[in-house]
Design a protein around this motif. Structure first.
Motif, PDB file in Angstrom:
ATOM      1  N   SER A  66      40.861  39.672  38.709  1.00 46.77           N
ATOM      2  CA  SER A  66      39.445  39.588  38.315  1.00 46.77           C
ATOM      3  C   SER A  66      39.007  40.847  37.572  1.00 46.77           C
ATOM      4  CB  SER A  66      38.567  39.366  39.544  1.00 46.77           C
ATOM      5  OG  SER A  66      38.837  38.120  40.132  1.00 46.77           O
TER       6      SER A  66
ATOM      7  N   GLU B 289      40.427  40.736  34.122  1.00 42.44           N
ATOM      8  CA  GLU B 289      39.703  39.775  33.290  1.00 42.44           C
ATOM      9  C   GLU B 289      38.359  40.342  32.828  1.00 42.44           C
ATOM     10  OE1 GLU B 289      38.537  35.018  33.398  1.00 42.44           O
ATOM     11  OE2 GLU B 289      39.423  35.977  35.173  1.00 42.44           O
TER      12      GLU B 289
ATOM     13  N   ASP C 140      37.330  40.828  28.937  1.00 40.15           N
ATOM     14  CA  ASP C 140      36.099  40.250  28.392  1.00 40.15           C
ATOM     15  C   ASP C 140      35.238  41.328  27.730  1.00 40.15           C
ATOM     16  OD1 ASP C 140      36.798  37.725  29.242  1.00 40.15           O
ATOM     17  OD2 ASP C 140      35.604  37.823  31.082  1.00 40.15           O
TER      18      ASP C 140
ATOM     19  N   TYR D  97      42.448  37.125  21.246  1.00 44.87           N
ATOM     20  CA  TYR D  97      42.559  36.002  22.168  1.00 44.87           C
ATOM     21  C   TYR D  97      44.017  35.632  22.402  1.00 44.87           C
ATOM     22  CZ  TYR D  97      41.516  31.611  24.537  1.00 44.87           C
ATOM     23  OH  TYR D  97      41.440  30.610  25.476  1.00 44.87           O
TER      24      TYR D  97
ATOM     25  N   TYR E 293      43.696  35.423  26.124  1.00 37.03           N
ATOM     26  CA  TYR E 293      44.150  34.163  26.709  1.00 37.03           C
ATOM     27  C   TYR E 293      45.110  34.394  27.872  1.00 37.03           C
ATOM     28  CZ  TYR E 293      46.671  29.854  27.511  1.00 37.03           C
ATOM     29  OH  TYR E 293      47.273  28.786  28.123  1.00 37.03           O
TER      30      TYR E 293
ATOM     31  N   ARG F  56      43.037  35.739  30.881  1.00 37.36           N
ATOM     32  CA  ARG F  56      42.160  34.742  31.486  1.00 37.36           C
ATOM     33  C   ARG F  56      42.964  33.618  32.150  1.00 37.36           C
ATOM     34  NH1 ARG F  56      37.524  33.729  26.798  1.00 37.36           N
ATOM     35  NH2 ARG F  56      36.185  35.522  27.318  1.00 37.36           N
TER      36      ARG F  56
ATOM     37  N   SER G 198      44.936  34.891  35.282  1.00 38.24           N
ATOM     38  CA  SER G 198      43.985  35.171  36.356  1.00 38.24           C
ATOM     39  C   SER G 198      43.505  33.867  36.975  1.00 38.24           C
ATOM     40  CB  SER G 198      42.799  35.965  35.813  1.00 38.24           C
ATOM     41  OG  SER G 198      41.780  36.095  36.784  1.00 38.24           O
ATOM     42  N   ASN G 199      43.129  32.940  36.138  1.00 41.74           N
ATOM     43  CA  ASN G 199      42.643  31.650  36.620  1.00 41.74           C
ATOM     44  C   ASN G 199      43.713  30.912  37.413  1.00 41.74           C
ATOM     45  OD1 ASN G 199      40.553  29.318  36.313  1.00 41.74           O
ATOM     46  ND2 ASN G 199      42.485  28.412  35.642  1.00 41.74           N
TER      47      ASN G 199
ATOM     48  N   ARG H 131      39.599  24.531  34.174  1.00 43.54           N
ATOM     49  CA  ARG H 131      39.478  25.758  33.385  1.00 43.54           C
ATOM     50  C   ARG H 131      40.783  26.077  32.674  1.00 43.54           C
ATOM     51  NH1 ARG H 131      36.814  29.297  30.240  1.00 43.54           N
ATOM     52  NH2 ARG H 131      37.151  31.473  30.798  1.00 43.54           N
TER      53      ARG H 131
ATOM     54  N   LEU I  72      40.948  26.642  28.599  1.00 47.93           N
ATOM     55  CA  LEU I  72      41.514  27.826  27.942  1.00 47.93           C
ATOM     56  C   LEU I  72      42.641  27.432  27.003  1.00 47.93           C
ATOM     57  CD1 LEU I  72      41.604  30.167  31.053  1.00 47.93           C
ATOM     58  CD2 LEU I  72      40.117  30.451  29.063  1.00 47.93           C
TER      59      LEU I  72
END
Length: 963
Positions: free
Chosen positions: A549, A552, A556, A571, A576, A579, A582-583, A618, A622
């Motif tokens: 987190s 990320e 961002d 990206y 990418y 994110r 992490s997701n 999500r 992405l």
């Protein structure tokens, strides 16, 4: 040589391979030199002799366009020496450019230090080089690729990234470009042939090339060849899953020759033929069997056609033979008869090479790749001609399996390495995203270089994207290892980031790029499971999620600060993967919480199921942004690879969301309690709850969590019966805000010395008493423990780099490899090819100050890298001792353990998945108190990450206890 003066800022200076040429570039007029941008406007033209080689002429045209990308005005490309201007960029290769050769003959250009060498070049400013020209910037190579690399060095220097097209890296505009007067010489590369292997290319690369180019044709390969040359590569194994380079587009091979790319074929495709050519046409070759014992004349005919087709091309011919479709050779009955057959195959292949190429086989570069089972034939004594390069393959997960013995070195063909950054096969597949941290690549490939396996390096890079960063690092290391030593990796990565994005955010982008690869290498994303990281012990899953987190959020923030024209590149290169990974990690942890909370009857079980579903959606959002939105859909299909829900080593047909549970909350009421270190919950479990023991030396808090078991919120109070127990409320590690965590700590100044018990009471509709034990050290214990690792209860870990003392013996010592593996830095013996030691009491040693709570037996676990037995007969041993006690020596590859630890053994599967191996050593402490723990070198190539000391059963977790 140029001198380092006035290093410019921004993308121009960004660590251009640390070359003096980078420092020679100026964006002002303060130092005398050659102006690419002319004072009166416009840019200097480029001259290349029309008789020079096609690849040189093409690269010159690229430089003309690159100058335009930087200045807004393309350079004119001249081929008539009568039309030259006062200032000109003169490009040519020795022996192929009359203009260059005349400069050499006239004594105006010295090439004594590049003539006859492999892929070298000179960049030099020369006054009055020829009639009508007042000054020239001369780029001259010892051969075709030497010249091409010199051209692209200038492109890189002025700010054009090799990834300008392949990763949409924008080019910073400059109104002035000047090269300080002087001379720059590039020495030959460390590794002669440096390249990549496009593999596992469906569905991503194949789908993208079909949409973009109509297939893997010369339009696609032209783009790829340019990238390779800009990265100073020279060798390619082309895509082969459902492709045949030479027949899919007959222009492919001709284009490679024009560009200057040395073509080869993969480890299981001998004699310059794609396996697809056999499978699609086997009915035309004898009985159609890919079996030399039963279909020899037909297989020979197939071989001969491949050689004749490449008679005039620069190639490295793969020799030997495996089974039909990248499997083991069909046995003839015994290992020795198989060896005899392979020797016959290679003899016949060399005869075919001689006949088809029109020159002796020893003058045609050849390679025999020891992939998977092929090692056993070499170990069994197969005789290979000395001019053939012997290429050792890794274990498919980036761990070398073999290196040259001293007795083997010196053979003319030398040794090479086949290295994996992507894999579709055993021990498991990983094809989706970059999980290749640069320190690990460096550690393994440094072994290859130092042990003399430096004739050929080739990396399996899957679809090419999204492995941009490790590809460039691998090739930079092959070019000049000194540029990327272990203590320079962070600086190299920052320079890479600056080349792509400028200096303002380079340090942060480098951190993000390095850190996401590091996290992914803990456990490859495809190998993640809900149970990978422990929910119960050491807050492990929570700490992993917090790390992702935080990463990320930082990514961002950088994205928001970049210019709009930089965001597509950011990206795909950084944002990418940060994110998405992490997701993915947090989705699996949410699935773990869902399963655990269902067992505990938490009402938040349903919220965790919703969180899993949200993160599953999500992931695809992405992916769709990468495929359809980023760069206007330019890279559609490049993120089509499935990566969620593996059932076996191969990817699932479609992403499979982790299973989730739900609860019937209609009639449920009340609350529950869960405690740190325990999967169970109360009330209704028959044993009473107890928190982990706290001690004043470790000084860590613990916690319990309170949660509703029904649809309604609950109100509780949490109190303790001792004044030295400190309680504070916070958020639980849960998707529901109604789950609450109560941190339990000790005011050690008020706690009694020694062991004391307390009770923490959770009072609501019911009362739950939780036992707490605290141990406060005596003043003598506190003094003895100061500055040492350890505590009064439980296991503890020691970072390998946190040694108190280290010794050097015969020039060998333990050194840090920064940012390696699971830790901030690992320790390994250097030099890496040092001789082994037999006496652990007289070998390089690391000493750690530790505090033990009592006398007795302890287990010392060394968490190391998953290094294999790279030198046959060397068992990869290390010694551990306590104080002056007799050290315990253990080896990884003992006769009883070797099979399990070696390639695809049962232990290897776990080690490679964890990117770590754990070795256990028993030691005896004769007393409580302070001790010296010693780790002594026996064999080189071992990499030590962490030390874990315990007196009992470990609480299970991925990382073990924190330091």
């Amino acid at each position: 040589m140029f001198t380092r003066r006035g290093v410019v800022g921004g993308a121009l200076a960004g660590g251009l391979m640390r070359s003096p040429l980078a420092a020679a570039l100026r964006t002002d007029r303060h130092a005398p030199g050659f102006d690419i941008t002319l004072p009166a406007g416009g840019v200097a033209p480029i001259f290349v002799d029309p008789s020079d080689l096609p690849g040189v002429r093409r690269a010159a045209a690229d430089l003309a366009a690159d100058i335009g990308r930087v200045t807004g005005t393309d350079a004119r490309l001249l081929t008539d020496p009568q039309s030259l201007a006062d200032r000109v960029i003169l490009i040519g290769s020795l022996g192929n450019s009359p203009a260059i050769d005349r400069l050499v003959t006239a004594g105006k250009l010295s090439v004594h230090d590049i003539a006859g060498k492999w892929e070298t070049f000179v960049v030099q400013t020369i006054a009055d080089p020829m009639p009508g020209v007042g000054e020239a910037l001369v780029i001259v190579g010892s051969d075709k690729r030497g010249t091409i690399y010199g051209v692209y060095e200038v492109s890189r220097m002025i700010g054009v990234s090799p990834w300008y097209w392949w990763a949409d890296v924008p080019v910073a505009r400059q109104s002035r470009l000047r090269i300080t007067s002087g001379r720059y010489v590039q020495e030959p590369p460390a590794v002669k042939y440096r390249g990549i292997f496009l593999n596992d290319e469906a569905p991503c690369l194949s789908g993208w090339t079909t949409e973009k180019f109509g297939g893997m044709n010369s339009k696609f390969y032209g783009r790829l060849f340019e990238l390779l040359l800009r990265l100073r590569a020279n060798y390619l194994w082309p895509a082969m899953w459902n492709n045949a380079f030479a027949v899919d587009d007959p222009a492919n091979a001709r284009l490679a020759e024009d560009y200057g790319i040395v073509m080869g074929t993969s480890h299981h495709e001998p004699m310059m033929r794609a396996h697809k050519e056999w499978t699609d046409n086997r009915q035309h070759y004898g009985n159609g069997e890919w079996n030399y014992a039963t279909n020899r004349p037909a297989v020979q005919k197939f071989f001969a056609e491949g050689i004749e087709r490449n008679a005039h091309n620069e190639v490295i011919v793969t020799i030997g033979m495996r089974g039909d479709g990248d499997v083991a050779l069909e046995s003839t009955g015994s290992l020795q008869s198989d060896v005899k057959l392979l020797e016959e195959i290679i003899t016949d292949q060399r005869r075919i090479i001689t006949e088809g190429m029109g020159r002796p086989a020893e003058r045609v570069p050849q390679v025999w790749v020891l992939f998977t089972e092929v090692y056993k034939y070499y170990d069994a004594g197969l005789k290979l001609p000395d001019d053939v390069t012997l290429m050792f393959a890794d274990d498919n997960v980036g761990n070398l399996r073999r290196l040259p013995l001293p007795s083997e070195r010196g053979r003319p063909g030398g040794f090479g390495i086949y290295f994996h950054m992507d894999m579709h096969g055993g021990p498991f597949s990983y094809q989706w995203i970059n999980a290749n941290p640069l320190p690990k690549i460096w550690e393994q490939m440094n072994l290859a270089n130092q042990y003399g396996a430096n004739e050929i390096w080739i990396a399996n890079v899957g679809d090419l994207k999204p492995l941009e960063l490790p590809i460039e690092f691998f090739l930079a290391m092959a070019w000049r290892p000194s540029d990327v030593g272990k203590d320079k990796i962070a600086g190299w990565t920052r320079d890479w980031a600056e080349r792509q994005f400028g200096s303002e955010h380079a340090a942060e982008i480098a951190f993000l790029a390095a850190r996401y690869a590091k996290y992914n290498a803990w456990r490859k994303p495809e190998q993640l499971k809900p149970e990978t990281y422990s929910l119960e012990n050491y807050r492990e899953a929570e700490r992993v999620c917090d790390a992702w987190s935080a990463l990320e959020r930082r990514a961002d923030a950088v994205n928001a600060a970049l210019r709009p024209d930089q965001q597509d590149a950011f990206y795909q290169l950084v944002l990418y993967p940060v994110r998405a990974c992490s997701n993915l990690t947090q989705m699996y942890v949410a699935a773990a919480r869902n399963a655990r909370f269902a067992i505990q009857a938490r009402a938040s079980t349903r919220a965790e199921a919703d969180e899993v579903r949200r993160r599953f959606r999500r992931d695809h959002e992405l992916r769709d942004q990468y495929n359809h939105t980023m760069a206007g859909g330019k890279w559609n299909h490049m993120m089509d690879q499935t990566h969620i829900g593996y059932f076996d080593w191969y990817p699932p047909q479609a992403d499979v969301m982790p299973a989730v549970a739900d609860l019937d909350l209609e009639t449920a009421t009340g609350f529950g309690v869960a405690v740190d270190g325990d999967a169970r919950s109360w009330p209704n479990y028959y044993l009473p709850p107890a928190l982990p023991v706290l001690d004043s030396i470790s000084a860590r808090p613990t916690y319990l969590e309170v949660f509703p078991r029904g649809a309604q919120p609950v109100a509780v109070t949490v109190t303790a019966n001792r004044p030295w127990v400190v309680i504070r409320e916070g958020n639980a590690f849960s998707a529901s805000s109604r789950d609450r965590r109560y941190w339990i700590d000790i005011d050690w100044s008020r706690a009694p010395i020694g062991r004391a018990d307390a009770t923490v009471t959770v009072q609501g509709d019911e009362k739950i008493d939780v036992k707490l034990t605290a141990i406060r050290a005596t003043p003598l214990q506190t003094k003895a423990a100061r500055g040492a690792f350890g505590g009064l209860d439980g296991a503890f870990s020691i970072p390998a780099t946190a040694y108190a003392r280290a010794s050097t013996v015969r020039g060998t010592r333990w050194e840090q490899i920064p940012d390696y593996g699971r830790v901030a830095g690992a320790m390994s013996p250097f030099p890496v090819d040092a001789a082994s030691f037999t006496d652990p009491t007289a070998s390089p040693c690391l000493e750690y100050d530790i505090f033990l709570p009592g006398a007795g037996k302890y287990d010392v676990a060394l968490v190391t890298g998953p290094t294999l037995e790279v030198i046959p007969g060397r068992k990869l041993s290390v010694a551990v001792g306590l104080g002056d006690g007799v050290p315990v020596v253990k080896a990884v590859f003992t006769p009883e353990d070797s099979e399990a630890q070696d390639f695809l053994g049962s232990a290897h599967a776990a080690n490679s998945a964890n990117n770590a191996r754990t070795m256990h050593f028993p030691v005896n402490a004769d007393r409580a108190g302070r001790h010296v723990l010693k780790v002594a070198m026996i064999d080189p190539t071992l990499v030590l990450q962490t030390i874990i000391v315990s007196s009992g059963v470990h609480r299970p977790s991925f990382f073990g206890p924190p330091a």
